[in-house]
Design an enzyme around this catalytic site. Structure first.
Site: not given
Ligand code: PGA
Length: 259
Positions: A9-11, A94, A96, A166, A172, A212, A233-234
């Site tokens: 997930n590149w956000k 998600h 966010e 999650e 993050g 993470s 994500g990251g």
């Molecule tokens: P993260 O994000 O790996 O940067 O913690 C995961 C996500 O939000 O899907």
């Protein structure tokens, strides 16, 4: 045996040029990989991503969709538009989007049904906040989200859904749930699906862990009984780190060969 899903997930990161550079390196690093590898990219990168992954084992998804087919919805992208350009996956719900765009479970439920109606597999995100975890109501939160988000979804669709557990405190932050805690939550989700849809569907649904995930913890997490892969994500932003995560099982083989 459920095939593992390794989803990125590149956000809100990477331009179309970055996207081409990413796949220019990444495609080769995972060409022997048999897991389901999905990159959920920003809308603006979709065309470059689809083009860069043509005739590869990599699938492209989005991070959201609007459940309406068309209409006066400024700034939104419809499920039908995504279907028309060949998108087969989308992250839905998600944390966010739930937090910053006020997406409710009712709204998430509409999006999930619309996605399936347009041949798009949802990657549904659920999970508790730190506050809910400390209050001891994490399980209740997860169960309520599953029940509401999947309400009225027929079994033939439910069996294809991908669900990502999650925990919001792990996203993050560099803090990862322990492999035992992550597995317990994924198992809880599967048990809820079993209650709603029966054994066959529960055994088919892929439940991922997200929060993470890194090259250093992917193998121990994905080796657990109820964790069928990860939403990353990251660590999905760089080809090397995401390839190491996707190749988590090859990595152990190489170490084994070296010993
Ligand atoms: P993260 O994000 O790996 O940067 O913690 C995961 C996500 O939000 O899907």
């Amino acid at each position: 045996m459920r095939n593992k899903v390794i989803a990125g997930n590149w956000k809100m990161n990477h331009s179309p040029i970055d996207t081409r550079n990413f796949f220019g390196k990444f495609n080769d690093l995972v060409k022997e990989n048999n897991h389901e590898i999905i990159l959920c990219v920003p809308y603006i990168d979709v065309a470059a991503a689809l083009e860069s992954t043509e005739n590869t084992n990599i699938k492209i998804g989005t991070q959201n969709l609007n459940h309406e087919v068309a209409g006066a919805l400024t700034g939104d992208v419809s499920v039908k538009m995504l279907e028309d350009i060949g998108i087969k996956y989308s992250v839905i719900g998600h944390s966010e989007r739930r937090q910053y765009h006020n997406e409710t479970d009712d709204f998430v439920n509409l999006k999930i049904k619309a996605a399936f109606d347009h041949d798009i597999v949802p990657i549904l995100c659920v999970g508790e906040t730190l506050y809910e975890r400390e209050l001891g109501i994490a399980k209740e939160k997860i169960i309520i989200q599953i029940r509401k988000d999947l309400e009225g979804l027929p079994a033939n669709f439910a069996r294809k859904i991908i669900i990502a557990y999650e925990p919001i405190w792990a996203i993050g932050t560099g803090k990862t749930a322990s492999k035992e805690d992550a597995n317990e939550a994924c198992k809880l989700i599967r048990e809820e699906i079993r209650k709603m849809y029966g054994n066959d569907v529960a055994e088919e649904v892929r439940v991922l862990y997200g929060g993470s995930v890194k090259p250093t913890n992917a193998q121990e997490l994905f080796g657990m009984s109820d964790i069928d892969g990860g939403l990353v994500g990251g660590a999905s932003l760089e080809p090397d780190s995401f390839a190491q995560i996707a190749n988590f099982d090859k990595f152990s083989m190489n170490i084994g060969e070296m010993i």
